[in-house]
Design a protein around this motif. Structure first.
Motif, short mmCIF file in Angstrom:
data_model
loop_
_atom_site.label_atom_id
_atom_site.label_comp_id
_atom_site.label_asym_id
_atom_site.label_seq_id
_atom_site.Cartn_x
_atom_site.Cartn_y
_atom_site.Cartn_z
N PHE D 197 32.22 42.05 46.46
CA PHE D 197 33.15 42.72 45.55
C PHE D 197 33.82 43.93 46.19
O PHE D 197 34.93 44.29 45.83
N PRO D 202 38.08 41.00 43.80
CA PRO D 202 38.76 39.92 43.09
C PRO D 202 39.73 40.49 42.07
O PRO D 202 39.84 41.69 41.90
N TRP D 203 40.40 39.65 41.35
CA TRP D 203 41.30 40.04 40.24
C TRP D 203 42.33 41.06 40.69
O TRP D 203 42.73 41.96 39.95
N GLY D 204 42.73 40.99 41.96
CA GLY D 204 43.77 41.89 42.44
C GLY D 204 43.51 43.36 42.23
O GLY D 204 44.42 44.17 42.06
N GLY D 205 42.22 43.77 42.19
CA GLY D 205 41.88 45.18 42.02
C GLY D 205 42.34 45.98 43.23
O GLY D 205 42.67 45.41 44.27
#
Lengths: 278, 278, 278, 278
Positions: D197, D202-205
Motif C-alpha cells: 500500500f 491503490p485507488w489513485g491515492g
C-alpha cells in the motif's frame, strides 16, 4: 600508559592469571572425576577467596598508581578555565581496575558465604571484561590502520572472554568451557605483549609501517599463532596436572600442594554444600 | 519532550521500578532458600498483579498526557494540505507507553489466572523494551556526535534488558539473572537523568560542547560509573533484605510487610501450583 | 593458490568429509535408536580416532606442500632489505591447516582416552573453522564486487559451521544438529568449487563480469541452490543408511561394514563409559 | 511482482498460516494441559501432515506460476548474445518457494514416520525463512530511503522468525515461543500488505515521498503498531479456543472439529510415541 611498559604489565597479569587458572581448573576437574571413583577431594573455597582477595589487592594498587603517579590526575576530574577533563586516560584505566576490583569482591562474597549462588563470580568477571572491551573500543578511532587492527584483535579476545564468562554463569563445571576461558586469558596476555612490541619496538628496532597492508595480514595470522600457543600451554598444564595426580594416586601418599588444598574429611565440608546448591 | 523534565520523568520511573524489583527479587530468593530449610513462604501472585495494574495505570496516564497536552496531537495522525504527520514525537512516546501497557496487562493475566504460563510477563517486558529501543534508534540520526553517543549508551542498557528478559522466559528463578535485570533498570533510569543533565543543563550551567572528543570519552566512562552505582544499589538492597529476614528468623515473630505478602497456609495456594508448573 | 586447482582441492576435501559424516552420523543415530529397541550397537570410538588420524595426516601434508612448493616460503617468514614478508598467502594457508591439525589431534585425544570429555572434538573443529573464516575475512578487501560477494557467501557457510560446532559442544547426539553440520560441510565444499569456476573459468569459457550487479544477484541465488543440493545429498544418504539397516534387521544376519564397526559385547565397552559420562 | 498484487498475495498467505497456527498451537497447549487433569487428547500428527501437503501444493503452484507467467523465464536461466540472465526476479521468487516446499516436505516426513525426530519441521521452516530474508537483503540496495527502510522492517520480522524457529528445534511445546512464532507470521503478513500500500498506493491515492524523513519515522512506528495488532489477534484466538474448550469440558459432549482431530483411544497412538521420543 602509551608505552611498552603499559602493555607488558597488564599482559603479564593476564598471563599469570591464565597459568594459575589452567592449574586450578585442571585440579578441579580431575578431583571431580576422581570423586566418582571414590578418591580424595580438594577444598577450593578458600583458594577462590584468596584469589578474590589477590584481585582486590592488585586492582586497588592499580587504581592508586593510576591516580597518584607524578603525571596522574590525583583524583581531579576536571580543572582549568575553560574547564577541561584531567587525564581521561588514567581515569579510564582506573575505571577498568574498579570493575576487576568488584569482580574480586564478588569472588570473595560468592565463596566465603552462602549469600549468593555460585556463578556470581563468573558473571562479575564477564561484566569486568565487558567494561574493559567497551572502554577500549573508543580508544583507537582516528589512529593508523595497523594500530586499529591490532587493537580490534584484542577486542575479539576480550569479548570472547565476556561470552564464555556469561555462559559459565549457567553452565558450571564444564571442563571445555573452563579451559576455553583459560586459553582466552592467556591469549589476551600474550597479545598485550605483542601490541607493545609492535607499537613501541624496544632495543631500537626498526619501526613498523602502520599503514602497510601486508603488515595487517601478518598481524591477523600472528593472532591465530598466539591462540595456538595459548591452546598448547593450556593443554600442557592440564596434562602435567593429570600426570601428577596419576602418580599421586598410584603411590597413595599425602601431598601438600601448599595453599589451602585440604583433604575433604566430613559431610559439613563447604564444597559439598556448594555442590548441593548447584 | 526534548527538555530536562522529559528525561527526568521516565528516568525516575525506571529507578523506582528498579528499586522495587531489587526488594521483590531479594525477598523472593531468600524466601525460596528458606523454604528448603522449612521456613515461611510468601505469596507473590497478588503483588505481581498489583504491579501489573500499576504499570497499566501509569502508562494509560502517559498515553493520555502525550496525546492531550496543549501542544499534543489530540489523536490526529495527519492533517494539513499537503498532508503531513502531526507531532510524530508524541505518537512515538504513546507507542512506547502502549507496549509497556501490554506488558502490564500480561503481568495481570499471567499471575491472576492459569491461562498463560509464567514467563509471559518477562517476554512481554522484553518486547516492550525492544520497542522502546527500536524507536529510539531512529531518534537521533543527524544530531551532534555527543548526542548520538549518549543515546547509543542508553540503547545498550535497553537492549541488554531485552536480552536478559528473553533469557528469563526460559530460565526462571535465577537470582543472578534477576538482579542483572534490576541493575539494568536502575542503569537506564540514572542514565536518562544523565542525558537530561548533559543536553539540557539546569541552573544556567555552561553548555556541553557536543562535538568535543574528550566529552565523548568522559561520557563513555561515566556510563560505566553509572553501572557500578547500579550494582552497588542492587547489592545494598539485597543485603538489607537478607539482614531483615535473618533478624526475623531469629526472633521468629510475624511481620506485616504490608501490601499482600501473606503466609502460605495450604497446599491449594496458587504459588504452589505455579512452582509445580515450572 | 589463486587458481582453479587451489579451490577444487579444499572443496573436494570438505565434500569428502561431508559425505563421510553424513554416513557416520546416520549410522550413529540409527544404531542409537535401535539400542532402545534392544538391537545391536556399534563401536564408533576407533572410527573417530582413525578419522582424527586422517585429518592429522592430510593437514600435515598440506602444511608441508604450502611451505615447500617451488614458489613457497620454505619456512622463511621475512627476508630482504628492507625486510618484507615472504609469501604471506602460503603462511595463511599453513595456519589454517595447523588448526585443522589441532582439531584432528583433539579427535584422537577425545576418543582414545578418558582424559578429555566428549565435546572437545567439536569445540576444536569450531575453533579451526573460526580461524579459517577469520583469515578469509581479510583476504578479499580491495577486490572487485563479485569476488568479495562470492567469498562473503563462503564466510556465511564457515561461520554457520562454527556456530553449529559450538552448540554441539553442549548438545550431544542431536540428529538435526549433526545433519546440519554435515550439510554445511557439503555446502562449503561445493561452494569452493563454484568460486573456482567463477573466478578461474576452465575450458577457455567467457570471463564473468565481476562488477555486474545481475551476476551478484545470480550468485546469491546460486548459493541457496547449493544449500538445497547439500540438504538433498544429506537426506539421501540418511535414507540409504536407514534402508540398509532395515534390511539388515529383517534378515538378522551379521554384517561387516569393514573399518572397525564391531558389535558391542560387554559392559566394559568404551562406548558405554562414554554414554555414562554424558 | 513489483506491484500491489505481488505484495498482497504473499502477505495473505502468511496471515492465513498465522491465523491457522494461532488456533493449532492454542488447541495443542490446552489439550496438553487437560491431559494432566485426565481429559481428552487430540491427534495432531495427521493435521501436521495435511499442513505440510498444503504447503507443498501452494509452493509448487507458486514455482510454476513464477516460471510460466507470460513474462516469466520459462525455465531459461540465461540467453542472448552476449549471454545475460533471464528474469532473475522470478528465479529468486522460485527459489524462495522451493525452500518453503522443502519445509513442507520436512513436515510430512517428520509427522508421517519415525524416520526423523520432531524439530526437523521447525528447523526447515527456519532455513526457508532464512533463505527468504537472505534473498530479500540484496533486493533493495540502490533504492530510495523509505523503500529500503520499509524492507528492512520486513527483514526484522523474517529474521526474528528464523531465530524463534531455531530455538523451537531445541525447546518443544513452549507456549510462549509458539505464540511468538505465530505473531511473527501475522506481522510479516500484514507488513507485506503495508509495503504494497505504501509503494503502490491503490485507488489513485497520493504517492508517498520516499525521501521524506518524517515518513520514515512514521513507518518505524507503524511497524510497532502492526506488531501490537499481531499480539492482539494471537491473544484473541488463544482466548476463544480456551473458552470453546472450557464450554466443551463443562457439557462433556463430543465435538467434531472436522479435519482429523480425533479422540485418543489407545496407547499405540502416534502422539504418545511422539511424546516418548522427546
Amino acid at each position: 600508559m602509551a608505552n611498552l611498559k603499559g602493555h607488558i604489565l597488564p599482559g603479564s597479569f593476564f598471563i599469570l592469571f591464565g597459568l594459575w587458572w589452567s592449574v586450578k581448573y585442571s585440579i578441579k576437574h580431575i578431583s571431580r572425576t576422581s570423586k566418582k571413583n571414590g578418591h580424595v577431594q580438594w577444598n577450593f573455597k578458600q583458594v577462590e577467596v584468596i584469589e578474590g582477595a589477590v584481585k582486590v589487592g592488585f586492582t586497588l594498587i592499580g587504581i592508586l598508581a593510576e591516580q597518584f603517579v607524578p603525571d596522574g590526575p590525583h583524583l581531579y576530574l576536571y580543572s582549568g578555565q575553560p574547564r577541561s577533563w584531567v587525564k581521561l586516560m588514567n581515569w579510564q584505566h582506573s575505571t577498568m581496575y574498579l570493575f576487576f576490583l568488584i569482580s574480586g569482591a564478588a569472588d570473595i562474597v560468592t565463596y566465603s558465604s552462602t549469600l549468593m549462588p555460585v556463578g556470581l563470580d563468573r558473571f562479575m568477571l564477564g561484566i569486568a571484561l565487558f567494561v574493559e572491551g567497551f572502554l577500549f573500543q573508543y580508544h583507537t578511532s582516528h589512529r593508523p590502520m595497523l594500530d586499529q587492527h591490532i587493537h580490534s584483535m584484542l577486542l575479539m579476545a576480550i569479548f570472547a572472554g565476556v561470552a564464555s564468562s556469561f555462559v559459565q554463569v549457567f553452565v558450571h563445571d564444564n571442563l571445555i568451557l573452563d579451559l576455553f576461558a583459560v586459553s582466552l586469558a592467556l591469549l589476551q596476555g600474550t597479545w598485550f605483549w605483542q601490541i607493545g612490541f609492535v607499537l613501541y619496538p624496544p632495543w631500537g628496532g626498526p619501526e613498523w609501517d602502520l599503514n602497510d597492508h601486508s603488515n595487517t595480514m601478518f598481524i591477523t595470522m600472528c593472532f591465530c599463532w598466539h591462540y595456538a600457543l595459548a591452546i598448547l600451554i593450556t593443554a600442557m598444564n592440564y596434562f602435567l596436572v593429570h600426570c601428577y595426580f596419576k602418580n599421586y594416586k598410584r603411590s597413595n601418599r599425602q601431598i601438600g600442594i601448599g595453599l589451602s588444598l585440604r583433604k575433604q574429611k566430613n559431610a559439613h565440608d563447604p564444597l559439598l554444600n556448594e555442590s548441593d546448591e548447584e
